[in-house]
Design an enzyme around this catalytic site. Structure first.
Site, mmCIF file in Angstrom:
data_model
loop_
_atom_site.group_PDB
_atom_site.id
_atom_site.type_symbol
_atom_site.label_atom_id
_atom_site.label_comp_id
_atom_site.label_asym_id
_atom_site.label_seq_id
_atom_site.Cartn_x
_atom_site.Cartn_y
_atom_site.Cartn_z
ATOM 1 N N TYR A 1 0.843 -1.198 0.000
ATOM 2 C CA TYR A 1 0.000 0.000 0.000
ATOM 3 C C TYR A 1 0.878 1.247 0.000
ATOM 4 C CZ TYR A 1 -3.963 3.020 0.817
ATOM 5 O OH TYR A 1 -4.915 3.984 0.665
ATOM 6 N N PHE B 1 -7.780 19.249 -25.387
ATOM 7 C CA PHE B 1 -8.191 17.854 -25.480
ATOM 8 C C PHE B 1 -9.526 17.754 -24.737
ATOM 9 C CE2 PHE B 1 -8.291 13.384 -24.142
ATOM 10 C CZ PHE B 1 -8.243 12.808 -25.387
ATOM 11 N N THR B 2 -10.386 16.797 -25.140
ATOM 12 C CA THR B 2 -11.753 16.743 -24.594
ATOM 13 C C THR B 2 -11.782 16.750 -23.059
ATOM 14 O OG1 THR B 2 -11.609 14.350 -24.879
ATOM 15 C CG2 THR B 2 -12.809 15.561 -26.569
ATOM 16 N N ASP C 1 1.338 18.775 -21.500
ATOM 17 C CA ASP C 1 0.610 17.503 -21.576
ATOM 18 C C ASP C 1 1.468 16.579 -22.434
ATOM 19 O OD1 ASP C 1 -0.976 15.329 -22.229
ATOM 20 O OD2 ASP C 1 -2.818 16.496 -22.445
ATOM 21 N N LYS D 1 -1.225 6.136 -23.286
ATOM 22 C CA LYS D 1 -0.632 6.468 -24.585
ATOM 23 C C LYS D 1 0.889 6.343 -24.534
ATOM 24 C CE LYS D 1 -4.803 8.371 -24.924
ATOM 25 N NZ LYS D 1 -5.057 9.785 -24.887
ATOM 26 N N ARG E 1 -14.660 12.070 -35.853
ATOM 27 C CA ARG E 1 -14.208 13.302 -35.182
ATOM 28 C C ARG E 1 -14.782 14.449 -35.996
ATOM 29 N NH1 ARG E 1 -11.917 12.762 -29.935
ATOM 30 N NH2 ARG E 1 -14.028 12.044 -29.872
ATOM 31 N N PHE F 1 -21.407 11.534 -28.491
ATOM 32 C CA PHE F 1 -20.729 10.633 -29.437
ATOM 33 C C PHE F 1 -20.434 9.268 -28.829
ATOM 34 C CE2 PHE F 1 -16.401 10.823 -27.719
ATOM 35 C CZ PHE F 1 -16.394 12.016 -27.011
HETATM 36 C C1 LIG Z 1 -5.739 10.547 -23.790
HETATM 37 C C2 LIG Z 1 -5.298 11.905 -23.480
HETATM 38 C C3 LIG Z 1 -5.585 12.494 -22.234
HETATM 39 C C4 LIG Z 1 -6.445 11.796 -21.182
HETATM 40 O O1 LIG Z 1 -5.853 10.629 -20.737
HETATM 41 P P1 LIG Z 1 -6.733 9.375 -20.167
HETATM 42 O O2 LIG Z 1 -5.727 8.430 -19.672
HETATM 43 O O3 LIG Z 1 -7.545 8.849 -21.328
HETATM 44 O O4 LIG Z 1 -7.611 9.908 -19.099
HETATM 45 C C5 LIG Z 1 -5.109 13.769 -22.009
HETATM 46 N N1 LIG Z 1 -4.393 14.419 -22.937
HETATM 47 C C6 LIG Z 1 -4.101 13.900 -24.147
HETATM 48 C C7 LIG Z 1 -3.309 14.672 -25.142
HETATM 49 C C8 LIG Z 1 -4.532 12.616 -24.463
HETATM 50 O O5 LIG Z 1 -4.262 12.098 -25.671
#
Ligand SMILES: *Cc1c(COP(=O)(O)O)cnc(C)c1O
Length: 494
Positions: free
Chosen positions: A92, A144-145, A235, A278, A401, A467
């Site tokens: 933990y 980003f969304t 990011d 990613k 998209r 979507f």
């Molecule tokens: C996928 C992504 C995120 C969010 O990450 P999750 O692990 O899906 O929550 C943030 N910024 C970028 C550029 C991404 O491609």
């Protein structure tokens, strides 16, 4: 600028050239564990896409041959990652697995302090809760969304400061992800420096087609941030591909290693966060910094939202895989795989006259549905129709998209998207060249039959993020007609 994307220096692989002169993306790995795929016949695909409400998110993988929906959590794992997962130190608190991950982050990104999070959007939650207050403005290259959702949840707004030509489908600009520095200065001055808590740069800018920024541009943004004493946030979810593009396209870095470029990129930022889904094909994410005061400011939120400071919602196996995956990101023969396959497909589709986003980016191949299907008005969702039609005739699942991914205004009218794209994602080291050629072949055929494709309309429309779960239907019997044309031309082929 035009010398960059078409430059002969950009060979198919930095090491191997073909006698034929062809740009073939050569794999520097071999397959050792495989997953069996299924390609249902076209009649079953028609039934499946109907059941899914013409929304590729609602298909199951059993109904899909090549899953090109996303690269998120779908990159191939390496033997080294699988091996490392076996030495997970389940604890933990104070796990050695966490220490190994922290060391990998320090080595690859050059940041000493690490706050673990269960995925990228969780890191965004922690950062936005700490820094964003009502009335704030966050300048960024592009949103980003999930980032946008967290900023708005905390009462902030965004300013997207790409150069004007970045949204052009066809371009030879090697760095469409660059921020316009004049626009940045203007945004800070007009909104007031006290209301700009952060400046955000996103590597391989996701929603405009995985397009990179240059290191020169990142340095300029960092200089403006420093001048105004505003922390710069990077990011880094898609940072490896961005670093590879810098090496390919920015003359100053042609001789640099990807590892050096990665560290130089991160050195510009006060805060680096990423989604490991990613970056390293494991799960999870993290926030990193070299500033003790920044670390202290966010530290208390980790046990509240994620878990204790040495696991942050991740399993130790994921943490071990992340540590190895981060180091593999510095290997050019790993990180060049998606961009090389994407460029191959983009070039092949262009040769057939199929409209695609150029230059080729780092996330997927993006087909321009608006020029593919000029006869379908935007309110009948050309990108959604193309995604459904392509699945029907190939079994390949891409992602819409376009306007379906948008929303409605207060009068109930669709807010039409800037661009209507079908995204075909290339998760790292997952698909082969023959599978890529299958995608090319079926898209080529579909382009010759494009007049048959018609529009879509909603039958079930969720109020937010429609979507994901929304269901649609065809405005006519075009799916049957398209299926008949497929049978006419391909006989009993799958
Ligand atoms: C996928 C992504 C995120 C969010 O990450 P999750 O692990 O899906 O929550 C943030 N910024 C970028 C550029 C991404 O491609």
């Amino acid at each position: 600028m035009s010398q960059f994307p078409d430059s002969p220096k950009q060979s198919a692989s930095p090491a191997v050239r073909f006698f034929s002169g062809e740009n073939i993306p050569l794999e520097m790995h071999k397959v050792r564990v495989v997953q069996k795929l299924n390609l249902p016949p076209v009649e079953e695909r028609l039934a499946a896409i109907r059941r899914a409400g013409f929304n590729t998110f609602l298909l199951t993988t059993r109904e899909v041959y090549l899953d090109m929906l996303t690269d998120s959590g779908t990159n191939a794992m390496s033997d080294m990652q699988m091996g490392a997962m076996m030495q997970a130190d389940d604890a933990y608190a104070g796990s050695q697995s966490f220490e190994r991950m922290r060391l990998a982050i320090e080595e690859v990104f050059g940041k000493r302090f690490v706050l673990p999070a269960h995925q990228g959007r969780a890191a965004e939650n922690i950062i936005c809760r700490t820094y964003v207050k009502p009335g704030d403005l966050l300048p960024m290259n592009y949103h980003f969304t999930t980032t946008l959702a967290h900023i708005e949840l905390n009462g902030g707004k965004i300013a997207e400061l790409l150069h004007d030509e970045a949204l052009q489908i066809s371009s030879s600009n090697p760095f469409k992800g660059n921020m316009d520095i004049a626009k940045l200065r203007h945004a800070i001055t007009t909104h007031g420096v006290q209301n700009v808590p952060l400046i955000r740069m996103e590597a391989s800018t996701n929603l405009i087609g995985g397009q990179p920024f240059s290191l020169a541009n990142l340095r300029e943004v960092a200089a403006v941030a420093k001048e105004h004493n505003i922390p710069l946030v990077l990011d880094a979810s898609l940072i490896g591909e961005n670093a590879w593009f810098i090496k390919q396209r920015e003359p100053e870095f042609q001789q640099a290693s990807v590892a050096d470029i990665l560290r130089e990129m991160c050195a510009q930022a006060d805060i680096v966060y990423f989604s490991s889904r990613k970056v390293s094909s494991s799960r999870g994410g993290a926030i990193c910094t070299n500033w003790p005061e920044i670390f202290e400011k966010m530290k208390a939120l980790i046990p509240l939202f994620e878990g204790f400071l040495t696991y942050g919602g991740m399993s130790m196996r994921e943490i071990e895989a992340m540590a190895v995956g981060l180091r593999e990101t510095t290997d050019e023969t790993v990180i060049n795989q998606s961009p090389m396959f994407i460029r191959y497909l983009v070039e092949r589709l262009q040769a057939h006259g199929i409209p695609v986003v150029t230059p080729a980016g780092g996330l997927g191949c993006h087909v321009d549905a608006m020029s593919f299907l000029p006869h379908i008005p935007q309110k009948e969702y050309p990108a959604g129709a193309l995604a459904a039609a392509f699945y029907l005739i190939s079994g390949v699942r891409g992602m819409e998209r376009g306007t379906i991914s948008s929303t409605r205004d207060q009068h109930g009218h669709d807010i039409l998207a800037d661009v209507e794209l079908l995204r075909l994602a290339f998760p790292r080291r997952v698909f082969t060249l023959s599978q890529t050629k299958y995608v090319e072949d079926r898209l080529h055929w579909l382009h010759t039959q494009r007049q048959l494709i018609g529009g879509l309309r909603f039958v079930e429309e969720p109020p937010v993020l429609r979507f994901f779960m929304g269901r649609l239907e065809a405005v006519s019997d075009w799916p049957e007609k398209l299926m008949q044309a497929f049978r006419r031309d391909f006989g009993d082929s799958l």
